[in-house]
Motif scaffolding. Structure first.
Motif, PDB file in Angstrom:
ATOM      1  N   THR A 174       2.500   3.766  -2.392  1.00 32.43           N
ATOM      2  CA  THR A 174       2.316   3.987  -4.163  1.00 32.43           C
ATOM      3  C   THR A 174       2.452   5.214  -4.722  1.00 32.43           C
ATOM      4  O   THR A 174       1.029   5.964  -4.113  1.00 32.43           O
ATOM      5  N   PRO A 175       3.234   5.569  -5.544  1.00 33.21           N
ATOM      6  CA  PRO A 175       3.141   7.101  -5.946  1.00 33.21           C
ATOM      7  C   PRO A 175       1.867   7.324  -6.866  1.00 33.21           C
ATOM      8  O   PRO A 175       1.473   8.335  -6.802  1.00 33.21           O
ATOM      9  N   GLU A 219     -10.675  -5.922  -3.290  1.00 32.17           N
ATOM     10  CA  GLU A 219     -10.010  -7.589  -2.969  1.00 32.17           C
ATOM     11  C   GLU A 219      -8.649  -7.512  -2.946  1.00 32.17           C
ATOM     12  O   GLU A 219      -8.082  -8.067  -2.101  1.00 32.17           O
ATOM     13  N   ARG A 220      -7.876  -6.794  -3.745  1.00 27.47           N
ATOM     14  CA  ARG A 220      -6.585  -7.100  -3.855  1.00 27.47           C
ATOM     15  C   ARG A 220      -5.580  -5.837  -3.582  1.00 27.47           C
ATOM     16  O   ARG A 220      -4.373  -5.888  -3.343  1.00 27.47           O
ATOM     17  N   GLY A 221      -6.360  -4.609  -3.417  1.00 30.51           N
ATOM     18  CA  GLY A 221      -5.069  -3.454  -3.104  1.00 30.51           C
ATOM     19  C   GLY A 221      -4.728  -2.976  -4.546  1.00 30.51           C
ATOM     20  O   GLY A 221      -4.694  -3.783  -5.529  1.00 30.51           O
ATOM     21  N   TYR A 222      -4.310  -1.796  -4.670  1.00 33.39           N
ATOM     22  CA  TYR A 222      -3.748  -1.146  -5.974  1.00 33.39           C
ATOM     23  C   TYR A 222      -2.591  -1.787  -6.195  1.00 33.39           C
ATOM     24  O   TYR A 222      -2.478  -2.088  -7.633  1.00 33.39           O
ATOM     25  N   LYS A 278      -5.038  10.224  -5.442  1.00 33.36           N
ATOM     26  CA  LYS A 278      -5.422  11.024  -4.344  1.00 33.36           C
ATOM     27  C   LYS A 278      -5.363  12.628  -4.568  1.00 33.36           C
ATOM     28  O   LYS A 278      -6.566  13.384  -4.176  1.00 33.36           O
ATOM     29  N   ARG A 279      -4.566  13.203  -4.885  1.00 36.14           N
ATOM     30  CA  ARG A 279      -4.331  14.401  -5.195  1.00 36.14           C
ATOM     31  C   ARG A 279      -5.207  15.028  -6.398  1.00 36.14           C
ATOM     32  O   ARG A 279      -6.099  15.988  -6.155  1.00 36.14           O
ATOM     33  N   PHE A 315      -6.180   6.225   1.396  1.00 30.78           N
ATOM     34  CA  PHE A 315      -5.707   6.532   2.420  1.00 30.78           C
ATOM     35  C   PHE A 315      -4.462   5.666   2.839  1.00 30.78           C
ATOM     36  O   PHE A 315      -3.850   5.800   3.752  1.00 30.78           O
ATOM     37  N   SER A 316      -4.567   4.172   2.476  1.00 27.72           N
ATOM     38  CA  SER A 316      -3.617   3.472   3.060  1.00 27.72           C
ATOM     39  C   SER A 316      -2.531   3.290   1.770  1.00 27.72           C
ATOM     40  O   SER A 316      -1.258   3.290   1.995  1.00 27.72           O
TER      41      SER A 316
END
Length: 197
Positions: free
Chosen positions: A115-116, A28-31, A122-123, A109-110
């Motif tokens: 954002t680090p 809903e809000r993104g990270y 992801k890594r 992916f976005s």
């Protein structure tokens, strides 16, 4: 108790509620707009419970993403690489077409570009998937199905890349047929030695 363990009882219910709240908040809000306080409220727990178990927002999101992946894309053990790859590819399709899976894709992916913390998640996520895929590769090597130098990372990429390409680049549907074609192509490449490290 480490967050990676799968305890029972109330602890399991809290873990499940917190992970669900983290993933729904992410969707809903993104990270960037997600907070521990918001997750705690959604999950019906106190924020100190979250801090005590996961420490930071990034660690919580990483754990929630890893948990979803582990439960929806398990390491197959069918006794043959061909059927293992088909199961793996079908599981990936099931994950990325599910509501929680779309959340993960959107975040990894976005948000990773901006954002680090998400880039690190992801890594870590893919490092864990490579380690799990290595089990599949080692079994296949022991059975003599593929060359000894076959790379788990390259095999996973060969299975997943066509699926992600259709989903993220070409905006085309992904389904079981796409999964099966990806698995067959990855198997042929592995047998030919094209995925050797």
């Amino acid at each position: 108790m480490p967050a990676s363990e799968r305890p029972g009882g109330r602890t399991a219910r809290v873990r499940e509620a917190v992970f669900a709240a983290a993933l729904s908040g992410l969707a809903e809000r993104g990270y960037a707009s997600l907070t521990i306080e918001d997750i705690a409220e959604r999950a019906g727990v106190h924020k100190t419970t979250i801090y005590r178990r996961w420490g930071t927002l990034a660690q919580l999101v990483a754990a929630a993403v890893a948990d979803l992946s582990e439960t929806t894309v398990p390491v197959p053990d069918t006794g043959a690489l061909e059927s293992d790859l088909h199961e793996m590819a079908r599981s990936i399709v099931a994950l990325v077409t599910s509501e929680p899976g779309r959340t993960i894709i959107a975040a990894l992916f976005s948000d990773a570009v901006r954002t680090p913390e998400v880039a690190a998640i992801k890594r870590e996520f893919y490092a864990a998937r490579y380690a799990l895929t290595d089990v599949v590769v080692r079994r296949a090597v022991e059975r003599g199905e593929i060359p000894e130098r076959a790379s788990a990372a390259d095999l996973l990429a060969a299975v997943a890349a066509p699926i992600y390409y259709r989903l993220l680049v070409a905006d085309l549907p992904v389904d079981r047929a796409v999964a099966d074609r990806a698995a067959a192509a990855a198997l042929a490449a592995a047998r030919a030695g094209a995925l050797n490290a």
